[in-house]
Design an enzyme around this catalytic site. Structure first.
Site, PDB file in Angstrom:
ATOM      1  N   CYS B 105       0.211  10.590  -9.727  1.00 10.64           N
ATOM      2  CA  CYS B 105      -0.103   9.865  -8.269  1.00 10.64           C
ATOM      3  C   CYS B 105       1.267   9.995  -7.563  1.00 10.64           C
ATOM      4  O   CYS B 105       2.268   9.594  -8.027  1.00 10.64           O
ATOM      5  CB  CYS B 105      -0.546   8.355  -8.696  1.00 10.64           C
ATOM      6  SG  CYS B 105      -0.918   7.450  -7.112  1.00 10.64           S
ATOM      7  N   HIS B 147     -10.024   8.811  -8.668  1.00 14.74           N
ATOM      8  CA  HIS B 147      -8.877   8.413  -8.276  1.00 14.74           C
ATOM      9  C   HIS B 147      -8.549   7.852  -6.859  1.00 14.74           C
ATOM     10  O   HIS B 147      -8.065   6.767  -6.726  1.00 14.74           O
ATOM     11  CB  HIS B 147      -7.559   9.720  -8.591  1.00 14.74           C
ATOM     12  CG  HIS B 147      -6.354   9.388  -8.644  1.00 14.74           C
ATOM     13  ND1 HIS B 147      -5.420   9.495  -9.529  1.00 14.74           N
ATOM     14  CD2 HIS B 147      -5.503   8.902  -7.374  1.00 14.74           C
ATOM     15  CE1 HIS B 147      -4.211   9.121  -9.109  1.00 14.74           C
ATOM     16  NE2 HIS B 147      -4.007   8.985  -7.886  1.00 14.74           N
ATOM     17  N   GLU B 148      -9.135   8.659  -6.042  1.00 12.39           N
ATOM     18  CA  GLU B 148      -8.743   8.220  -4.532  1.00 12.39           C
ATOM     19  C   GLU B 148      -9.733   7.117  -4.106  1.00 12.39           C
ATOM     20  O   GLU B 148      -9.082   6.065  -3.439  1.00 12.39           O
ATOM     21  CB  GLU B 148      -9.034   9.601  -3.720  1.00 12.39           C
ATOM     22  CG  GLU B 148      -8.216  10.507  -3.841  1.00 12.39           C
ATOM     23  CD  GLU B 148      -6.737  10.313  -3.856  1.00 12.39           C
ATOM     24  OE1 GLU B 148      -6.172   9.540  -3.091  1.00 12.39           O
ATOM     25  OE2 GLU B 148      -5.947  11.085  -4.712  1.00 12.39           O
ATOM     26  N   HIS B 151      -7.957   3.996  -5.249  1.00  8.39           N
ATOM     27  CA  HIS B 151      -6.620   3.747  -4.167  1.00  8.39           C
ATOM     28  C   HIS B 151      -7.519   2.887  -3.024  1.00  8.39           C
ATOM     29  O   HIS B 151      -6.826   1.690  -2.605  1.00  8.39           O
ATOM     30  CB  HIS B 151      -6.390   4.918  -3.553  1.00  8.39           C
ATOM     31  CG  HIS B 151      -5.094   5.387  -4.324  1.00  8.39           C
ATOM     32  ND1 HIS B 151      -4.094   4.631  -4.666  1.00  8.39           N
ATOM     33  CD2 HIS B 151      -4.714   6.692  -4.731  1.00  8.39           C
ATOM     34  CE1 HIS B 151      -3.324   5.523  -5.242  1.00  8.39           C
ATOM     35  NE2 HIS B 151      -3.607   6.741  -5.355  1.00  8.39           N
TER      36      HIS B 151
HETATM   37 ZN   LIG Z   1      -2.995   8.327  -6.303  1.00  8.10          ZN
END
Ligand SMILES: [Zn+2]
Lengths: 310, 193
Positions: B105, B147-148, B151
């Site tokens: 990341c 993953h995004e 976020h």
């Molecule tokens: Zn990330």
């Protein structure tokens, strides 16, 4: 999100045909494509026994701060790989068998470029063989290395049509550059699991004989056509050679001629340098006397008139 | 040194990374400006790294609390600098097997994790023209999407593996991953948690 680039251990000097130096196409393109090449393992640091010139691969490796490891023992190699943890191995003309326990250390195996359409032309002389056999086509295979020579599953292949006049160096360079392209497009697919190698069909396999130094001696009982192919196939090593009055001459470029000349004799006829053979003669265009530079037939006829039959 | 686009990327322990972002209402010129900043930050970050590709970014990573993510069109080719833009992305379905793979990341320096993720996801989002778009993805891109989207919900990859001592790696200077000592370097870190 970010992604680590795969780490690569490179094996070999990319000399995919005997006596032909390579221009390090594969290692260069891996570095250019941002792979993290960790070391170049080579069997020899020089092109061959006579010529002590450092190979282009080592030059490229050094320019890019890639360490070079020369001829490690299997045990040292295993230790080195254990300590480092590479994602993938790439092997192009290493000149030594890699044992299975070393191959197994790589998460995605070792990928190899072989200059033939496998399972045809396994062994060390595929390019020489397609020239000698006057093949209309050859190609390059990218495979997953196995301990058995050239028998690993195929990842990708590409054909190269031949017109029968290519030199060994031209074929080698074309196959290497095709092979590197295939390799580069295959690695990401191997890593993400979308490309699965296909087994070779064993019953279709063919093996080429090793070429010996003796094979290079020009035999006038052969046809001009056959000898011209030998000149191309043996260029660099072992070289198509003949001996006249104790002087060894290597023919580096020739064509066929219908003009009859005495078999086994070097003659100048109508301004052409001819070597008599079965059914005609070999017209010599470039020649290299032992210990001297390569020269044109005309230059040779001037400087070496005493070797010619008049 | 003068500030460059990559310097707008926030990293742990910045608490904003653990906050939920807000929905984008209308797409304005300002939204386009933000997206351009996200792309510039990702590419500038990548140019500063030897062994890594910047493949995606969420707006919160440049400290914009908005549900916008950008994803690289080609994960292999550094020279392809095009990104797909997804606004207000939601994962509507998780499918397939759970697989482990490495991910890093831009907001967590030099740490990689072996993170279990679904192999397949379906996503609903708004595209740059304000149209609703649906996509289904499998393999590595499914991982990137998870993953995004995490976020935008204030979640980081390390949160998925916080109890897995063997899932943490350090990216060395030579581009190799070496296991981190969980007890010493991860479990009681004041930066990560
Ligand atoms: Zn990330």
């Amino acid at each position: 999100m970010n992604k680590k680039l795969p780490t690569v251990l490179f094996f070999g000097n990319e000399q995919i045909a005997t006596g032909i130096s390579s221009s390090a196409i594969t290692i260069k393109s891996l570095i250019d494509a941002n792979y993290s090449v960790q070391a170049n393992v080579v069997h020899n640091a020089t092109n061959n026994r006579r010529n002590k010139k450092i190979t282009d691969n080592i030059t490229v490796a050094e320019q890019n701060n890639v360490p070079v490891i020369v001829n490690p023992s299997n045990q040292d190699l295993l230790l080195f790989i254990q300590q480092n943890n590479f994602d993938i191995g790439v092997l192009v003309a290493y000149g030594k068998i890699i044992p299975q326990n070393v191959i197994d250390m790589f998460k995605f195996g070792i990928i190899n470029i072989h200059p033939s359409l496998l399972p045809l032309h396994r062994g060390p002389t595929p390019i020489e063989s397609v020239i000698l056999q006057n093949s209309k086509t050859t190609g390059v295979s990218v495979m997953s290395l196995s301990a058995k020579m050239d028998a690993g599953p195929i990842i990708a292949q590409k054909e190269l049509p031949l017109n029968g006049s290519e030199s060994k160096k031209q074929i080698a360079e074309s196959l290497l550059s095709l092979g590197s392209q295939l390799l580069l497009s295959a690695i990401p697919k191997l890593i993400d699991g979308t490309l699965l190698p296909t087994k070779q069909i064993e019953r279709l396999a063919s093996y080429d004989n090793k070429i010996s130094k003796q094979d290079g001696i020009i035999n006038p009982q052969k046809t001009a056509d056959g000898l011209e192919k030998e000149v191309r196939a043996y260029l660099g090593w072992p070289g198509s050679r003949l001996e006249v009055h104790g002087t060894w001459l290597t023919v580096t470029k020739a064509s066929t001629s219908k003009i009859p000349a005495i078999k086994g004799i070097l003659t100048l006829i109508d301004g052409q340098l001819l070597y008599g053979c079965n059914g005609g003669s070999l017209k010599i265009e470039q020649i290299k006397p032992s210990g001297k530079k390569e020269m044109s037939a005309a230059a040779f006829c001037n400087g070496y008139a005493h070797l010619l039959n008049k | 040194m003068s500030k460059t686009p990559k310097d707008t990327i926030i990293t742990l322990p910045n608490p904003h990374l653990r906050q939920r972002s807000q929905k984008v209402g209308v797409i304005t010129q300002q939204t386009h400006n933000y997206i351009n900043q996200m792309v510039a930050a990702t590419l500038d970050w990548e140019a500063s790294r030897n062994h890594e590709l910047g493949i995606a970014l969420a707006a919160i990573q440049i400290d914009l609390k908005l549900r916008i993510i950008i994803i690289r069109e080609d994960f292999e080719d550094k020279n392809n600098k095009n990104f797909t833009i997804l606004i207000n992305p939601v994962i509507t379905k998780y499918e397939g097997d759970i697989v482990e793979d490495y991910e890093g990341c831009l907001s967590i320096k030099d740490i990689y994790g072996k993170v279990p993720r679904y192999n397949k996801v379906r996503v609903k989002a708004t595209d740059i023209n304000g149209e609703e778009t649906r996509l289904s993805a499998d393999g590595f891109i499914a991982r990137v999407l998870q993953h995004e989207v995490d976020h935008t919900n204030g979640k980081l990859f390390i949160d998925h593996i916080k109890d897995s001592p063997k899932a943490f790696y350090h990216l060395d200077n030579d581009g190799q991953l070496t296991p981190l000592n969980y007890e010493q370097e991860i479990a009681n870190s004041t930066i990560l948690w």
